[in-house]
Design a protein around this motif. Sequence first.
Motif, PDB file in Angstrom:
ATOM      1  N   MET A  54       0.722  -1.543  -0.140  1.00 52.75           N
ATOM      2  CA  MET A  54      -0.133   0.191   0.130  1.00 52.75           C
ATOM      3  C   MET A  54       0.994   1.413  -0.149  1.00 52.75           C
ATOM      4  O   MET A  54       0.887   1.850  -0.436  1.00 52.75           O
ATOM      5  CB  MET A  54      -0.765   0.158   1.348  1.00 52.75           C
ATOM      6  CG  MET A  54      -2.116  -0.450   1.678  1.00 52.75           C
ATOM      7  SD  MET A  54      -3.719  -0.370   1.099  1.00 52.75           S
ATOM      8  CE  MET A  54      -3.885   0.850   1.801  1.00 52.75           C
ATOM      9  N   HIS A  55       1.988   1.204   0.823  1.00 53.35           N
ATOM     10  CA  HIS A  55       2.439   2.825   0.691  1.00 53.35           C
ATOM     11  C   HIS A  55       3.596   2.733  -0.059  1.00 53.35           C
ATOM     12  O   HIS A  55       4.214   3.713  -0.598  1.00 53.35           O
ATOM     13  CB  HIS A  55       3.107   2.208   2.029  1.00 53.35           C
ATOM     14  CG  HIS A  55       2.494   2.342   3.214  1.00 53.35           C
ATOM     15  ND1 HIS A  55       2.189   3.595   3.587  1.00 53.35           N
ATOM     16  CD2 HIS A  55       2.601   1.926   4.099  1.00 53.35           C
ATOM     17  CE1 HIS A  55       1.818   4.059   4.119  1.00 53.35           C
ATOM     18  NE2 HIS A  55       1.660   2.199   4.949  1.00 53.35           N
ATOM     19  N   THR A  56       3.876   1.962  -1.493  1.00 52.41           N
ATOM     20  CA  THR A  56       4.410   1.625  -2.622  1.00 52.41           C
ATOM     21  C   THR A  56       3.690   2.032  -3.666  1.00 52.41           C
ATOM     22  O   THR A  56       4.054   2.567  -4.743  1.00 52.41           O
ATOM     23  CB  THR A  56       5.500  -0.101  -2.775  1.00 52.41           C
ATOM     24  OG1 THR A  56       4.757  -0.861  -2.831  1.00 52.41           O
ATOM     25  CG2 THR A  56       6.605   0.316  -1.172  1.00 52.41           C
ATOM     26  N   LEU A  57       2.470   1.796  -3.325  1.00 51.89           N
ATOM     27  CA  LEU A  57       1.714   2.599  -4.799  1.00 51.89           C
ATOM     28  C   LEU A  57       1.232   3.478  -4.292  1.00 51.89           C
ATOM     29  O   LEU A  57       1.022   4.635  -4.224  1.00 51.89           O
ATOM     30  CB  LEU A  57      -0.020   1.436  -4.782  1.00 51.89           C
ATOM     31  CG  LEU A  57      -0.266   0.121  -4.717  1.00 51.89           C
ATOM     32  CD1 LEU A  57      -1.256  -0.226  -4.240  1.00 51.89           C
ATOM     33  CD2 LEU A  57       0.653  -0.399  -5.762  1.00 51.89           C
ATOM     34  N   PRO A  58       1.668   4.170  -6.579  1.00 47.52           N
ATOM     35  CA  PRO A  58       1.119   5.193  -6.990  1.00 47.52           C
ATOM     36  C   PRO A  58      -0.215   5.989  -6.307  1.00 47.52           C
ATOM     37  O   PRO A  58      -0.231   7.718  -6.184  1.00 47.52           O
ATOM     38  CB  PRO A  58       2.398   5.626  -7.907  1.00 47.52           C
ATOM     39  CG  PRO A  58       1.631   4.268  -8.611  1.00 47.52           C
ATOM     40  CD  PRO A  58       1.584   2.998  -7.734  1.00 47.52           C
ATOM     41  N   VAL A  59      -1.063   5.189  -5.815  1.00 49.89           N
ATOM     42  CA  VAL A  59      -2.640   5.682  -6.214  1.00 49.89           C
ATOM     43  C   VAL A  59      -3.014   4.746  -5.180  1.00 49.89           C
ATOM     44  O   VAL A  59      -2.249   3.484  -4.950  1.00 49.89           O
ATOM     45  CB  VAL A  59      -3.443   5.484  -7.328  1.00 49.89           C
ATOM     46  CG1 VAL A  59      -4.444   5.505  -7.493  1.00 49.89           C
ATOM     47  CG2 VAL A  59      -2.791   6.451  -8.321  1.00 49.89           C
ATOM     48  N   PRO A  60      -3.761   5.096  -4.802  1.00 49.50           N
ATOM     49  CA  PRO A  60      -4.313   4.137  -3.624  1.00 49.50           C
ATOM     50  C   PRO A  60      -5.249   3.460  -3.851  1.00 49.50           C
ATOM     51  O   PRO A  60      -5.776   3.884  -4.354  1.00 49.50           O
ATOM     52  CB  PRO A  60      -4.725   5.475  -1.804  1.00 49.50           C
ATOM     53  CG  PRO A  60      -5.197   6.446  -2.832  1.00 49.50           C
ATOM     54  CD  PRO A  60      -4.212   6.334  -3.739  1.00 49.50           C
ATOM     55  N   PRO A  61      -5.713   2.057  -3.151  1.00 49.99           N
ATOM     56  CA  PRO A  61      -6.616   0.800  -4.360  1.00 49.99           C
ATOM     57  C   PRO A  61      -8.012   1.831  -3.299  1.00 49.99           C
ATOM     58  O   PRO A  61      -8.518   0.473  -3.565  1.00 49.99           O
ATOM     59  CB  PRO A  61      -6.181  -0.397  -3.103  1.00 49.99           C
ATOM     60  CG  PRO A  61      -5.401   0.111  -2.141  1.00 49.99           C
ATOM     61  CD  PRO A  61      -4.709   1.596  -2.600  1.00 49.99           C
ATOM     62  N   ASN A  62      -8.064   2.354  -2.714  1.00 49.47           N
ATOM     63  CA  ASN A  62      -9.232   2.645  -1.905  1.00 49.47           C
ATOM     64  C   ASN A  62     -10.621   3.238  -3.415  1.00 49.47           C
ATOM     65  O   ASN A  62     -11.323   2.427  -3.470  1.00 49.47           O
ATOM     66  CB  ASN A  62      -9.313   4.221  -1.025  1.00 49.47           C
ATOM     67  CG  ASN A  62      -8.671   3.428   0.281  1.00 49.47           C
ATOM     68  OD1 ASN A  62      -7.871   2.991  -0.010  1.00 49.47           O
ATOM     69  ND2 ASN A  62      -9.085   4.646   1.461  1.00 49.47           N
ATOM     70  N   ALA A  63     -10.147   3.775  -4.251  1.00 48.06           N
ATOM     71  CA  ALA A  63     -10.841   4.525  -5.433  1.00 48.06           C
ATOM     72  C   ALA A  63     -11.334   3.431  -6.299  1.00 48.06           C
ATOM     73  O   ALA A  63     -12.462   2.889  -7.119  1.00 48.06           O
ATOM     74  CB  ALA A  63      -9.903   5.457  -6.088  1.00 48.06           C
ATOM     75  N   PHE A  64     -10.290   2.143  -6.102  1.00 52.35           N
ATOM     76  CA  PHE A  64     -10.616   1.805  -6.977  1.00 52.35           C
ATOM     77  C   PHE A  64     -11.467   0.053  -6.395  1.00 52.35           C
ATOM     78  O   PHE A  64     -12.223  -0.617  -7.101  1.00 52.35           O
ATOM     79  CB  PHE A  64      -9.078   0.256  -7.329  1.00 52.35           C
ATOM     80  CG  PHE A  64      -8.191   0.871  -8.067  1.00 52.35           C
ATOM     81  CD1 PHE A  64      -7.564   1.327  -9.743  1.00 52.35           C
ATOM     82  CD2 PHE A  64      -7.486   1.741  -7.827  1.00 52.35           C
ATOM     83  CE1 PHE A  64      -7.245   1.227 -10.696  1.00 52.35           C
ATOM     84  CE2 PHE A  64      -6.513   2.177  -8.731  1.00 52.35           C
ATOM     85  CZ  PHE A  64      -6.255   2.552  -9.648  1.00 52.35           C
ATOM     86  N   VAL A  65     -11.110  -0.348  -5.460  1.00 50.67           N
ATOM     87  CA  VAL A  65     -12.609  -0.864  -5.094  1.00 50.67           C
ATOM     88  C   VAL A  65     -13.543   0.023  -4.937  1.00 50.67           C
ATOM     89  O   VAL A  65     -14.930  -1.178  -4.662  1.00 50.67           O
ATOM     90  CB  VAL A  65     -11.334  -0.680  -2.881  1.00 50.67           C
ATOM     91  CG1 VAL A  65     -13.448  -1.700  -2.325  1.00 50.67           C
ATOM     92  CG2 VAL A  65     -10.507  -1.517  -2.807  1.00 50.67           C
TER      93      VAL A  65
END
Length: 148
Positions: free
Chosen positions: A75-86
């Motif tokens: 999660m801390h290495t992703l450029p975009v948080p996955p919240n929007a994708f979920v």
Amino acid sequence: MKVLITGLWICAVTILSCYGAVTWGGGLFAKKTEAYLEGLQYQKLAPINIPMIAEGKVQGYVIAVLVFTADAKLMHTLPVPPNAFVVDEAFRQIYTDPTIDFRKLAKYDINKRLAEIRAKVNERLGADVVKDVLVDELNFVAKREVRS
């Protein structure tokens, strides 16, 4: 003369003690960085309002509050948080599911739907980030019950 030498001695000791405190004691007041704890991170999403359309009309809205657990390190290495994708994938899954009909209530395989959401989000992110998707709340509000 003794008073003058004593005053100079006190000044010298004071200056040297201040210099020593700043030089060697600087690490005492510095912020300590804690080691990053790896594991799962729990994320609660904002409520999602999904319109349910049947016979060309809005019949009501599904209101869902989802929670997901994710690999904290990824999660801390992703450029975009996955919240929007979920949120996006949950909206797509529920909105396009033809088996959901609140006029004819029947049991629904929610585990299958949540597994599909998790799989699609991980596919879109290109890594196995999301470990589990959970339902915190799931409600249906008929159109006649919605206040303008």
